[in-house]
Motif scaffolding. Structure first.
Motif, PDB file in Angstrom:
ATOM      1  N   PRO A 220     -50.648 -25.453 106.468  1.00  0.00           N
ATOM      2  CA  PRO A 220     -49.447 -24.384 107.053  1.00  0.00           C
ATOM      3  C   PRO A 220     -48.241 -25.260 107.452  1.00  0.00           C
ATOM      4  CG  PRO A 220     -51.238 -24.692 108.604  1.00  0.00           C
ATOM      5  CD  PRO A 220     -51.754 -24.585 107.621  1.00  0.00           C
ATOM      6  N   ASP A 221     -48.074 -26.646 107.676  1.00  0.00           N
ATOM      7  CA  ASP A 221     -47.504 -27.780 108.412  1.00  0.00           C
ATOM      8  C   ASP A 221     -47.321 -29.045 108.208  1.00  0.00           C
ATOM      9  OD1 ASP A 221     -49.402 -28.415 110.045  1.00  0.00           O
ATOM     10  OD2 ASP A 221     -48.849 -27.225 111.542  1.00  0.00           O
ATOM     11  N   MET A 222     -48.277 -29.341 106.980  1.00  0.00           N
ATOM     12  CA  MET A 222     -47.735 -30.705 106.344  1.00  0.00           C
ATOM     13  C   MET A 222     -48.921 -30.991 107.903  1.00  0.00           C
ATOM     14  SD  MET A 222     -47.843 -32.236 103.420  1.00  0.00           S
ATOM     15  CE  MET A 222     -46.283 -31.609 102.279  1.00  0.00           C
ATOM     16  N   LYS A 223     -49.501 -31.196 108.695  1.00  0.00           N
ATOM     17  CA  LYS A 223     -49.875 -31.551 109.537  1.00  0.00           C
ATOM     18  C   LYS A 223     -51.667 -31.494 109.426  1.00  0.00           C
ATOM     19  CE  LYS A 223     -49.264 -33.020 114.651  1.00  0.00           C
ATOM     20  NZ  LYS A 223     -48.873 -33.220 115.550  1.00  0.00           N
ATOM     21  N   PHE A 224     -51.992 -30.062 109.804  1.00  0.00           N
ATOM     22  CA  PHE A 224     -53.394 -29.785 109.456  1.00  0.00           C
ATOM     23  C   PHE A 224     -54.011 -29.276 108.741  1.00  0.00           C
ATOM     24  CE2 PHE A 224     -51.471 -29.376 113.488  1.00  0.00           C
ATOM     25  CZ  PHE A 224     -52.280 -29.593 114.761  1.00  0.00           C
ATOM     26  N   TRP A 225     -55.154 -29.235 107.893  1.00  0.00           N
ATOM     27  CA  TRP A 225     -55.735 -29.778 106.841  1.00  0.00           C
ATOM     28  C   TRP A 225     -56.672 -28.369 107.061  1.00  0.00           C
ATOM     29  CZ3 TRP A 225     -52.657 -29.615 102.223  1.00  0.00           C
ATOM     30  CH2 TRP A 225     -51.361 -30.763 102.895  1.00  0.00           C
TER      31      TRP A 225
END
Length: 358
Positions: A220-225
């Motif tokens: 959702p945020d290019m941090k948590f996948w």
């Protein structure tokens, strides 16, 4: 329609301004305009050689980037290119003469003649202060919404997927690694899928991986996948041996009416070692974990001297593809030593995939 697009551009730019400093706002607007207004970039292209019936063909002046293109380099290969301003920008894998692996920015007016910086990219913190990296290699680049995103194989207690963004190919903001080690061939889609960033990757090991399938993950945020799903697996030897040992995503997917067009590499383990070739797949536009068509024969395989000989012989490794909706130019690493280019017509490639699918 142009007025509607212009309004959308301005709104996107306004959203972007709170994410970055004002010094970037003009450049962001220019880049958003270039991509959202569908400006047609003149991509590098050479017509099919006379007498050839191949669906894709090599540039007659390959390699376009030699191994000693900058003073420190032992080899330059497996690199990524995108349209930028009035030409092109790229992120290049340059192994130095100590064979330390790193990534360098470069620029070109025509996509063929390149000026590559002599110093590697120096990252600054993005969405994390943790920007540790033992090595960087095999980058990909794509433009999403208001900035360019770079992925690469990042050395953090083994290979994983590094992520950074840039607005100008001068300052690069490194973000959290996408996954735990071990993983390679992280390739972002050029737009969100159902409101989320999407990335193809290939879980691996800490060596010269003798296995590997392609997966997709979402963020959702290019941090948590998460939401990891298998996209496609290696083929049975008897059905398509060139891709029976391992496969990996290559270029950033190209959106077409027939699906996401993705060039990928496939590997066979021969008595002479690994042999890397290039194929293509069409993925469903709304659910890219679904394969619509996938090439049984390869599109290109090592055949020319610069692909057959080098630091790692018998390698043709796609990392980038430019499309103007009609023509396609693919950049690929050859023998882990130099950069080559290949060309084709988009609809011919799509038709070939459908007519020669597994």
């Amino acid at each position: 329609m142009d007025a509607v697009r212009s309004l959308a551009v301005k709104k996107t730019c306004q959203r972007a301004k709170h994410l970055t400093t004002s010094k970037y706002s003009d450049k962001i607007y220019k880049q958003i305009t270039h991509f959202n207004m569908k400006t047609k970039t003149t991509i590098p292209f050479e017509e099919r050689p006379k007498g050839s019936t191949d669906v894709m063909w090599r540039y007659s002046h390959n390699p376009v980037i030699g191994r000693y293109h900058i003073p420190s380099s032992n080899s330059i290969f497996n690199s990524a290119v995108v349209p930028f301003e009035d030409g092109f920008a790229g992120v290049f894998r340059c192994d130095n003469k100590a064979v330390q692996m790193n990534i360098f920015a470069g620029f070109s007016k025509d996509g063929i003649n390149w000026n590559i910086n002599h110093d590697p990219i120096q990252m600054v913190p993005g969405n994390t202060e943790m920007i540790e990296s033992d090595y960087k290699y095999d980058p990909r680049v794509t433009f999403i919404e208001d900035r360019f995103w770079v992925t690469w194989c990042n050395g953090y207690h083994g290979p994983t997927i590094g992520i950074a963004y840039t607005f100008d190919f001068k300052t690069f903001h490194q973000c959290e690694n996408a996954f735990l080690p071990f993983n390679r061939n992280g390739v972002l889609f050029p737009e969100k899928i159902n409101g989320k960033y999407a990335m193809l990757s290939r879980p691996s090991d800490n060596g010269h991986t003798p296995f590997g399938d392609i997966y997709i993950s979402y963020s959702p945020d290019m941090k948590f996948w998460g939401e990891h799903r298998c996209v496609m697996k290696v083929t049975p030897f008897e059905k398509s041996a060139w891709q029976c040992t391992k496969i990996g995503a290559g270029s950033v997917p190209i959106k077409t009416t027939d699906g996401w067009l993705e060039f990928y590499h496939g590997v066979i383990n021969t008595c002479n070692g690994f042999r890397y070739s290039m194929g293509a797949v069409l993925l469903d536009l709304e659910n890219p974990a679904k394969v619509l068509y996938r090439t049984q024969p390869y599109l290109l395989a090592p055949a020319e001297l610069y692909e057959l000989t080098g630091d790692v012989p018998n390698v043709l490794f796609p990392c980038a593809a430019l499309s103007d909706g009609e023509k396609i130019a693919v950049y690929y690493g050859a023998a882990d030593t130099v950069v080559g280019m290949a060309f084709g017509y988009q609809q011919e490639i799509i038709d070939f995939i459908k007519e020669n699918s597994l």
